[in-house]
Design a protein around this motif. Sequence first.
Motif, PDB file in Angstrom:
ATOM      1  N   ASP A  13      35.688  39.259 -60.572  1.00 48.52           N
ATOM      2  CA  ASP A  13      34.904  38.460 -59.627  1.00 48.52           C
ATOM      3  C   ASP A  13      34.840  36.988 -60.029  1.00 48.52           C
ATOM      4  N   SER A  14      34.949  36.713 -61.321  1.00 50.54           N
ATOM      5  CA  SER A  14      34.841  35.324 -61.796  1.00 50.54           C
ATOM      6  C   SER A  14      36.191  34.743 -62.201  1.00 50.54           C
ATOM      7  N   TYR A  15      37.263  35.523 -62.054  1.00 46.19           N
ATOM      8  CA  TYR A  15      38.590  35.074 -62.486  1.00 46.19           C
ATOM      9  C   TYR A  15      39.073  33.899 -61.633  1.00 46.19           C
ATOM     10  N   LEU A  16      39.489  32.833 -62.314  1.00 50.21           N
ATOM     11  CA  LEU A  16      39.999  31.644 -61.629  1.00 50.21           C
ATOM     12  C   LEU A  16      41.305  31.188 -62.258  1.00 50.21           C
ATOM     13  N   GLU A  17      42.150  30.599 -61.456  1.00 52.61           N
ATOM     14  CA  GLU A  17      43.347  29.917 -61.922  1.00 52.61           C
ATOM     15  C   GLU A  17      43.326  28.500 -61.376  1.00 52.61           C
ATOM     16  N   VAL A  18      43.620  27.548 -62.242  1.00 55.07           N
ATOM     17  CA  VAL A  18      43.600  26.140 -61.850  1.00 55.07           C
ATOM     18  C   VAL A  18      44.856  25.476 -62.398  1.00 55.07           C
ATOM     19  N   ILE A  19      45.423  24.576 -61.611  1.00 57.21           N
ATOM     20  CA  ILE A  19      46.652  23.898 -62.016  1.00 57.21           C
ATOM     21  C   ILE A  19      46.348  22.461 -62.454  1.00 57.21           C
ATOM     22  N   LEU A  20      47.071  21.991 -63.453  1.00 52.55           N
ATOM     23  CA  LEU A  20      47.076  20.582 -63.834  1.00 52.55           C
ATOM     24  C   LEU A  20      48.515  20.113 -63.618  1.00 52.55           C
ATOM     25  N   PRO A  21      48.788  19.481 -62.475  1.00 53.13           N
ATOM     26  CA  PRO A  21      50.184  19.248 -62.045  1.00 53.13           C
ATOM     27  C   PRO A  21      50.840  18.033 -62.696  1.00 53.13           C
ATOM     28  N   LEU A  22      50.959  18.047 -64.001  1.00 54.45           N
ATOM     29  CA  LEU A  22      51.563  16.916 -64.710  1.00 54.45           C
ATOM     30  C   LEU A  22      53.035  16.753 -64.359  1.00 54.45           C
ATOM     31  N   GLY A  23      53.711  17.867 -64.056  1.00 55.21           N
ATOM     32  CA  GLY A  23      55.117  17.789 -63.721  1.00 55.21           C
ATOM     33  C   GLY A  23      55.352  17.442 -62.270  1.00 55.21           C
ATOM     34  N   THR A  68      48.962  26.278 -47.609  1.00 53.65           N
ATOM     35  CA  THR A  68      50.038  25.363 -47.294  1.00 53.65           C
ATOM     36  C   THR A  68      51.262  26.182 -46.960  1.00 53.65           C
ATOM     37  N   SER A  69      51.728  26.076 -45.731  1.00 55.91           N
ATOM     38  CA  SER A  69      52.894  26.836 -45.264  1.00 55.91           C
ATOM     39  C   SER A  69      52.716  28.325 -45.509  1.00 55.91           C
ATOM     40  N   GLY A  70      51.496  28.797 -45.393  1.00 54.25           N
ATOM     41  CA  GLY A  70      51.248  30.228 -45.509  1.00 54.25           C
ATOM     42  C   GLY A  70      51.147  30.738 -46.923  1.00 54.25           C
ATOM     43  N   SER A  71      51.346  29.904 -47.954  1.00 49.68           N
ATOM     44  CA  SER A  71      51.278  30.370 -49.344  1.00 49.68           C
ATOM     45  C   SER A  71      50.114  29.690 -50.049  1.00 49.68           C
ATOM     46  N   PRO A  72      49.418  30.414 -50.946  1.00 49.04           N
ATOM     47  CA  PRO A  72      48.262  29.837 -51.624  1.00 49.04           C
ATOM     48  C   PRO A  72      48.661  28.759 -52.613  1.00 49.04           C
ATOM     49  N   VAL A  73      47.868  27.714 -52.686  1.00 48.68           N
ATOM     50  CA  VAL A  73      48.089  26.634 -53.647  1.00 48.68           C
ATOM     51  C   VAL A  73      46.901  26.596 -54.590  1.00 48.68           C
ATOM     52  N   LEU A  74      47.186  26.592 -55.890  1.00 50.26           N
ATOM     53  CA  LEU A  74      46.101  26.590 -56.865  1.00 50.26           C
ATOM     54  C   LEU A  74      45.350  25.268 -56.822  1.00 50.26           C
ATOM     55  N   PRO A  75      44.038  25.290 -56.995  1.00 48.02           N
ATOM     56  CA  PRO A  75      43.264  24.046 -57.045  1.00 48.02           C
ATOM     57  C   PRO A  75      43.594  23.277 -58.313  1.00 48.02           C
ATOM     58  N   ASP A  76      43.366  21.961 -58.287  1.00 46.73           N
ATOM     59  CA  ASP A  76      43.547  21.173 -59.495  1.00 46.73           C
ATOM     60  C   ASP A  76      42.179  20.816 -60.076  1.00 46.73           C
ATOM     61  N   MET A  77      42.173  20.056 -61.182  1.00 52.34           N
ATOM     62  CA  MET A  77      40.917  19.791 -61.878  1.00 52.34           C
ATOM     63  C   MET A  77      39.975  18.908 -61.068  1.00 52.34           C
ATOM     64  N   SER A  78      40.515  18.033 -60.204  1.00 50.46           N
ATOM     65  CA  SER A  78      39.622  17.210 -59.368  1.00 50.46           C
ATOM     66  C   SER A  78      38.867  18.093 -58.381  1.00 50.46           C
ATOM     67  N   GLU A  79      39.529  19.149 -57.885  1.00 49.06           N
ATOM     68  CA  GLU A  79      38.853  20.089 -56.988  1.00 49.06           C
ATOM     69  C   GLU A  79      37.791  20.886 -57.732  1.00 49.06           C
ATOM     70  N   VAL A  80      38.049  21.203 -58.995  1.00 43.72           N
ATOM     71  CA  VAL A  80      37.060  21.913 -59.805  1.00 43.72           C
ATOM     72  C   VAL A  80      35.775  21.100 -59.896  1.00 43.72           C
ATOM     73  N   ARG A  81      35.900  19.810 -60.194  1.00 39.91           N
ATOM     74  CA  ARG A  81      34.713  18.964 -60.355  1.00 39.91           C
ATOM     75  C   ARG A  81      34.021  18.718 -59.020  1.00 39.91           C
ATOM     76  N   SER A  82      34.810  18.599 -57.957  1.00 41.61           N
ATOM     77  CA  SER A  82      34.219  18.438 -56.626  1.00 41.61           C
ATOM     78  C   SER A  82      33.428  19.685 -56.244  1.00 41.61           C
ATOM     79  N   ARG A  83      33.992  20.846 -56.556  1.00 39.66           N
ATOM     80  CA  ARG A  83      33.313  22.108 -56.237  1.00 39.66           C
ATOM     81  C   ARG A  83      32.002  22.229 -57.026  1.00 39.66           C
ATOM     82  N   LEU A  84      32.008  21.796 -58.279  1.00 42.79           N
ATOM     83  CA  LEU A  84      30.786  21.840 -59.082  1.00 42.79           C
ATOM     84  C   LEU A  84      29.694  20.972 -58.471  1.00 42.79           C
ATOM     85  N   ARG A  85      30.057  19.782 -58.005  1.00 43.53           N
ATOM     86  CA  ARG A  85      29.051  18.909 -57.370  1.00 43.53           C
ATOM     87  C   ARG A  85      28.473  19.555 -56.118  1.00 43.53           C
TER      88      ARG A  85
END
Length: 417
Positions: A73-83, A16-33
């Motif tokens: 190789d397995s390191y992940l960061e995920v955001i929960l954007p409550l704010g 987004t605008s050239g900067s990385p955006v962390l995935p949220d938990m809905s993306e985590v579950r979608s990726r698992l499926r």
Amino acid sequence: MQKLPSVLARTLTSETSGSPVLPDMSEVRSRLRDIVGASTNWRDHVQAMQERKALHTLLAKRQEDLPPRRMKDSYLEVILPLGSQPEIREKYLNVHNSVRFGRILEDLDSLGVLICYTHTKQEMQPRSPLSIVTALVDKINLCKKIIYPDCDIKFTGNVSWVGRTSMEVKMHMLQLHDGDYSPVLDATFVMVARDPENKRPAFVNPLVPDSPEEEEIFKQGELNKLKRIDFSTASLLKMAPTAEERKIIHDIFLNTLDTRTVSFRSRKLPPNSVWMEDAKLKGLQICHPQERNIFNRIFGGFLMRKAFELGWATACSYGSSRPFIVSVDDIMFQRPVEVGSLLLLSGQVCYTEKNYIQVRVHSEVYDADTREHQTTNIFHFTFISENEVPQVVPKTYGESMLYLDGKRHFAAIMKDI
């Protein structure tokens, strides 16, 4: 991992605008499926699982045939954007205007599975032949009493130790305050890999530490495994209590004898105490398809959330004030829970000390046709109450063993934190 440099961060990012955006938990579950090829419709789940059978040919015959991986190789960061996304707060909000910890347990469970799939990913295979499931929540220690519902949360994690068919995952949760993320909790999960039909163990990629820091983390994973074996070997279901523990139980027995009679059966409750049999709550859940995981069993995070909420209610009822979770440890997933099951939950205060309450939640499934009960999980929660709580007192030998087991868990937790 907090010790590892930030350059190790390898995220599922979108641009987004050239900067990385962390995935949220809905993306985590979608990726698992997507990784598993799971159906999003319950009516199609049988066909989806049938299609997974063909993935058997992709399984490694030996662990040595799989390329080794590094922690980064397995390191992940995920955001929960409550704010930043107020519309999702309602799902996470409790009556005390803080975050529901049961929802955090669900998110940790999903993230832990995705981290393991990231560790085992083969670039040429769009779908994984592995069924990765949670075997054990080793421990979750919290350093904050309150999780705020209007501040963004970040999860980080990676595989920290690997056996032949199992993986230990370290995860951390941080919350944004005044522009900085501060630690909230650390979690250690153990996941196991099985074949595409989730029937037999399957090999996973070995882990190769890359630095002295990673060597220490890997060694700690090995020590954690040995501690779990020792704790299981010394279980009160297998071994008699120690001499010191026997004295504790006998002292409790003597302290509850009615001195006005000369009888072993005549018992009297000491002041500011509660009989253990009066310190429990029970619950029932009908396991609907909505709560299924990617393998069409009941989602382990859902089971943890329901067990935690019953454990919290048990501690709240016992202490007559709001309890705060301090630690979760030694959650064993002994058998899967099928969709449609009747899930019986039993929360029991098993040990108390000052304003700490140790709660054990036992879950079992009931088969209405055979009328048989089968244990699925045992959960251990440590709460701290706002006020000092009464002492819980066992009356029978079985309750005495629950008391000692609770005391052991509490001692281990206090040593950690």
